[in-house]
Design an enzyme around this catalytic site. Structure first.
Site, PDB file in Angstrom:
ATOM      1  N   GLU A   1      -8.218   2.238  -3.281  1.00 41.68           N
ATOM      2  CA  GLU A   1      -8.886   2.133  -1.988  1.00 41.68           C
ATOM      3  C   GLU A   1      -9.696   3.391  -1.723  1.00 41.68           C
ATOM      4  O   GLU A   1      -9.182   4.514  -1.865  1.00 41.68           O
ATOM      5  CB  GLU A   1      -7.854   1.933  -0.868  1.00 41.68           C
ATOM      6  CG  GLU A   1      -7.074   0.628  -0.968  1.00 41.68           C
ATOM      7  CD  GLU A   1      -6.160   0.430   0.217  1.00 41.68           C
ATOM      8  OE1 GLU A   1      -6.151   1.301   1.112  1.00 41.68           O
ATOM      9  OE2 GLU A   1      -5.450  -0.589   0.262  1.00 41.68           O
TER      10      GLU A   1
ATOM     11  N   GLU B   1       0.864  -1.194   0.000  1.00 35.65           N
ATOM     12  CA  GLU B   1       0.000   0.000   0.000  1.00 35.65           C
ATOM     13  C   GLU B   1       0.894   1.236   0.000  1.00 35.65           C
ATOM     14  O   GLU B   1       1.808   1.344   0.826  1.00 35.65           O
ATOM     15  CB  GLU B   1      -0.920   0.027   1.215  1.00 35.65           C
ATOM     16  CG  GLU B   1      -1.817   1.274   1.220  1.00 35.65           C
ATOM     17  CD  GLU B   1      -2.777   1.336   2.400  1.00 35.65           C
ATOM     18  OE1 GLU B   1      -3.582   2.285   2.456  1.00 35.65           O
ATOM     19  OE2 GLU B   1      -2.708   0.434   3.269  1.00 35.65           O
TER      20      GLU B   1
ATOM     21  N   ASP C   1     -12.096   0.748   1.949  1.00 37.08           N
ATOM     22  CA  ASP C   1     -11.154   0.990   3.034  1.00 37.08           C
ATOM     23  C   ASP C   1     -11.905   1.357   4.307  1.00 37.08           C
ATOM     24  O   ASP C   1     -13.000   1.940   4.252  1.00 37.08           O
ATOM     25  CB  ASP C   1     -10.214   2.133   2.616  1.00 37.08           C
ATOM     26  CG  ASP C   1      -8.972   2.204   3.499  1.00 37.08           C
ATOM     27  OD1 ASP C   1      -8.731   1.242   4.251  1.00 37.08           O
ATOM     28  OD2 ASP C   1      -8.254   3.221   3.411  1.00 37.08           O
TER      29      ASP C   1
ATOM     30  N   GLU D   1      -6.346  -4.547   8.721  1.00 38.32           N
ATOM     31  CA  GLU D   1      -5.359  -3.485   8.880  1.00 38.32           C
ATOM     32  C   GLU D   1      -4.931  -3.402  10.348  1.00 38.32           C
ATOM     33  O   GLU D   1      -5.682  -3.750  11.258  1.00 38.32           O
ATOM     34  CB  GLU D   1      -5.937  -2.124   8.453  1.00 38.32           C
ATOM     35  CG  GLU D   1      -6.302  -2.017   6.994  1.00 38.32           C
ATOM     36  CD  GLU D   1      -6.854  -0.637   6.669  1.00 38.32           C
ATOM     37  OE1 GLU D   1      -6.197   0.075   5.901  1.00 38.32           O
ATOM     38  OE2 GLU D   1      -7.937  -0.290   7.178  1.00 38.32           O
TER      39      GLU D   1
END
Length: 802
Positions: free
Chosen positions: A664, A577, A694, A751
């Site tokens: 995202e 990312e 996201d 995450e």
């Protein structure tokens, strides 16, 4: 015609009274003819002199005075002889000659004054002098009249006779100076006849003759027969001369008229107004000038230009060289002044020097100048004062408030959702809303208040007040009025700042009101807030960040770091990312949570987001291993027209396979315009780009969004992963999301994985992938070269998990 009043003191007076009642009809008729001919001749020559230049005018005035004065004189003495034909009478030479001089001289003076164009009441002044000439001639003539008796006068009737002569003479000249129909000329001549005859009859009625025996006669006297002959010869000669001169001049005028018609035809070919003068007398004028003056062409010809334009402007136009126009005010037919530009040039016409004037109508230009002046200080759409005018008025009101130790409030008003109105109804609909808002709010203000449009949908209001509560009440009335006026389609947020409480300078005061407005919009739209000191420091800090952020790319302060994403079960790196970092030279590393919202509000995010996407794609295209690259995209970017085209261009430029790119986007970015966001995401999906939701679980209508939008992955927010192995509620939520993903066929990425316990929980629940400090902190891509260019890295799995 004349009837002396006789005072009967003895029998002799009765005889004289009888004689006085007798008159010679033939002489009366002659007197009447002489009076009428002289009146017509005087009026005709006066009008002729009025149309002549200065030199010609003097000549024709002299001829008119000689003809008129002698006609008045002859009328008097012929009428006197008609009454006294039965009496023995003679005429003294000196008074007789003096009466003729009086008649001619005062007639000339009266006519000359009547033609002074710049003199107010010139016809009445000239007529009064002419009437005085008639009276002076009459009474001097009566002094010359010798008969056996003394004269006795009635003072009242004498005064009436003099007044009658003056009034009728003034009326006569007033009509004579009017241009146009012949009836004016005939009526003027008739009034002059009334002045002469009316004075003579009334004055003779005021006379009483008292006989006196043995009254000595004059030593030098004219006998009636010789007097009659002299009167006839003089009258005939003067009248013949006047008629001859008038006939010759009429012939010249006819010839000049033919030339004038040709000249006027040429002048009409010009677009501008043209007038040609001989001296001050107008000879010809084209149709354009006739239209401006509002007077018939026949009445213009022969009139004086100085009657329409100031003499100093005429002389200045002739003196100026190079054709520089002289601005002046022309008197129109309706009495209103017309602004004109005057240019004069000398020319030779018919062998005589003339002057041509070009006269431009400045009314349209002045209207345009006034419009330009208005637009320079007012908003063209609403008619309200613009920013410049508003600031000038605020400066003025602040000076007044300061001098009176008073207070004033500045209200900064902004429409909520105005962009949506423009998007929905177009610019015309937005303009209609702005005009309506201006009308509604202006109607709530008194004469001491000022409203201005500062730009876009931003308005400012100046409100002199003694207490801050007055400004708050005004804000409440404004918001209530806008809510009731449904056609506006928008509510308003208002920020209020007070002078001198919050600021003593105009810029600071406006900034304080804008700061309060920003806080009002941030807290709850459709409300109002007063400025507070704490807001100032926050706003200054925010503006400082915004200013520095605009130059961050150019200064090389922004950089992209990468955080690996790994397969939970195998620990193999599947992609990265791309994360944005800002290293400020003075502030150090600025948190994205601080500068990203600011960048989104001021639209800097468009430039920054484009830069991040370009850098990430270029970097990923250099990797040997075809790992995926995920890039966060702001909702501002998604809703910007042309975003999909920009992504396509970046991919082509970098040479990156679209399947390796994953966009995202958070749920909140979809709320503003779901239809437009869906369209953009579908286009990106069609390119082969992956779409990930996201921060799942922190937005609105998550389940609905998953069903409606083309998402290919779900990212569970770090707030749910933290302590998931220890927190039963967090574990339940994560299990639910993982089950939802499996049901929808969407892979799930967790995450913020920081501990081995969290990772073991995810392994046990069959989560697809994860990222976090446990697998790798964000850093330069060179730190992950083994994964990008060698054998894909494998994150070590904790023993218990294995």
């Amino acid at each position: 015609m004349v009837r002396p009043v006789v005072v009967r003191t003895f029998d002799m007076l009765s005889v004289l009274g009888c004689l006085a009642d007798q008159h010679d009809p033939l002489l009366v008729a002659v007197a009447s003819v002489i009076c009428a001919l002289s009146a017509v001749t005087v009026i005709g020559l006066l009008r002729h002199a009025q149309a002549s230049d200065d030199r010609g005018r003097s000549f024709w005035l002299a001829v008119a005075a000689l003809a008129g004065g002698s006609g008045i004189w002859a009328t008097h003495f012929v009428a006197l002889m008609a009454n006294a034909s039965a009496l023995s009478s003679t005429y003294a030479i000196v008074p007789t000659a003096a009466s003729l001089v009086f008649a001619v001289a005062l007639t000339w003076a009266g006519l000359t004054i009547a033609l002074i164009s710049d003199l107010r009441g010139r016809a009445w002044i000239g007529g009064t002098i002419l009437g005085a000439g008639i009276a002076a001639m009459h009474f001097a003539g009566m002094v010359a009249f010798e008969i056996g008796g003394r004269f006795s006068w009635s003072a009242d009737l004498v005064a009436v006779s003099i007044a009658a002569g003056m009034v009728f003479s003034s009326l006569s000249l007033s009509l004579a100076l009017r241009r146009g129909a012949v009836t004016f000329q005939l009526a003027s001549a008739g009034l002059l006849v009334c002045a002469i005859c009316g004075h003579h009859v009334t004055a003779m009625t005021a006379l009483a003759i008292v006989p006196v025996a043995d009254l000595a006669g004059p030593t030098a006297a004219i006998q009636p027969e010789w007097m009659a002959a002299a009167v006839a010869v003089i009258s005939a000669m003067v009248l013949a001369m006047a008629c001859a001169a008038l006939t010759l001049d009429i012939r010249d005028r006819r010839q000049a008229g033919l030339q004038g018609e040709r000249l006027r035809s040429l002048a009409n070919a010009a677009v501008e107004s043209l007038v040609i003068c001989r001296g001050d007398v107008i000879v010809s004028a084209n149709d354009s000038f006739v239209a401006i003056a509002g007077v018939d062409a026949d009445r213009l010809v022969g009139s004086h230009l100085s009657e329409l334009l100031p003499s100093d402007a005429i002389h200045l136009a002739l003196d100026r060289s190079g054709g520089t126009p002289v601005e002046a005010r022309m008197r129109g037919a309706d009495g209103h002044d017309i602004p004109v530009a005057l240019v004069g040039r000398g020319l030779d016409y018919a062998g005589e020097p003339h002057v041509a004037f070009s006269i431009g109508d400045l009314r349209a230009r002045h209207r345009a100048e006034r419009r330009i002046e208005f637009l320079a200080h007012h908003d063209a759409l609403t008619g309200l004062p613009n920013r410049t005018r508003f600031h000038a008025r605020l400066d003025q009101d602040m000076r007044v408030a300061d001098a009176l130790c008073g207070r004033l409030a500045v209200l900064s008003l902004d429409l909520d959702g105005f962009k949506e109105i423009n998007d929905l109804f177009g610019q015309a609909g937005g303009d209609a809303v702005l005009r309506r808002v201006a009308t509604v709010v202006s109607g709530l203000l008194d004469g001491a208040m000022t409203m201005g449009r500062l730009g876009g949908d931003e308005f400012g209001i100046i409100c002199p007040c003694h207490q801050a509560v007055a400004a708050g009440r005004l804000a409440e009335r404004i918001m209530a009025a806008l809510r009731q006026t449904k056609c506006t389609g928008a509510n308003a947020s208002i920020g209020i700042a007070l002078f001198p409480d919050d600021a003593t300078g105009r810029e600071d005061l406006m900034n304080a009101a804008a700061t309060a407005l920003s806080r009002a919009k941030a807290q709850a739209r459709g409300g109002y807030r007063f400025f507070e000191a704490q807001m100032g420091s926050e706003v200054r800090e925010r503006r400082s960040i915004e200013h520095d952020l605009r130059h961050a790319i150019a200064r090389g302060e922004l950089r992209v770091v990468y955080q690996p994403q790994t397969d939970v079960q195998t620990g193999v790196t599947t992609g990265f990312e791309a994360l944005l970092r800002w290293v400020h030279p003075e502030r150090g590393t600025v948190s994205p949570g601080i500068f990203i919202p600011i960048a989104e509000e001021c639209a800097i995010i468009l430039e920054i987001g484009d830069w991040v996407l370009r850098e990430a794609c270029r970097e990923a295209a250099r990797w040997t291993n075809p790992l995926g690259i995920a890039v966060n995209v702001s909702g501002v970017q998604i809703h910007t027209p042309g975003f999909v085209g920009s992504v396509r261009e970046i991919l082509a430029e970098a040479g990156l396979d679209p399947a390796r790119l994953e966009i995202e986007i958070t749920e909140t970015a979809l709320i503003r315009d779901p239809a437009h966001a869906l369209s953009a995401l579908l286009e990106l999906k069609a390119l082969g780009i992956g779409i990930a939701m996201d921060d799942f679980g922190t937005g609105y209508s998550s389940l609905s969004n998953l069903r409606s939008f083309p998402f290919g992955k779900i990212k569970i927010d770090r707030s749910f992963i933290h302590g998931v192995d220890l927190n039963r509620q967090a574990a339940a939520i994560v299990r639910s999301v993982l089950g939802l993903g499996r049901g929808l066929g969407l892979p799930v990425l967790a995450e913020g994985v920081e501990t081995a316990g969290e990772l073991r929980f995810l392994q046990a629940e069959n989560c697809d992938s994860a990222q976090g400090y446990l697998m790798g902190r964000p850093g330069e891509i060179a730190l992950f070269s083994e994964a990008t260019h060698g054998t894909p890295e494998r994150t070590e799995i904790p023993a218990k998990a294995a």
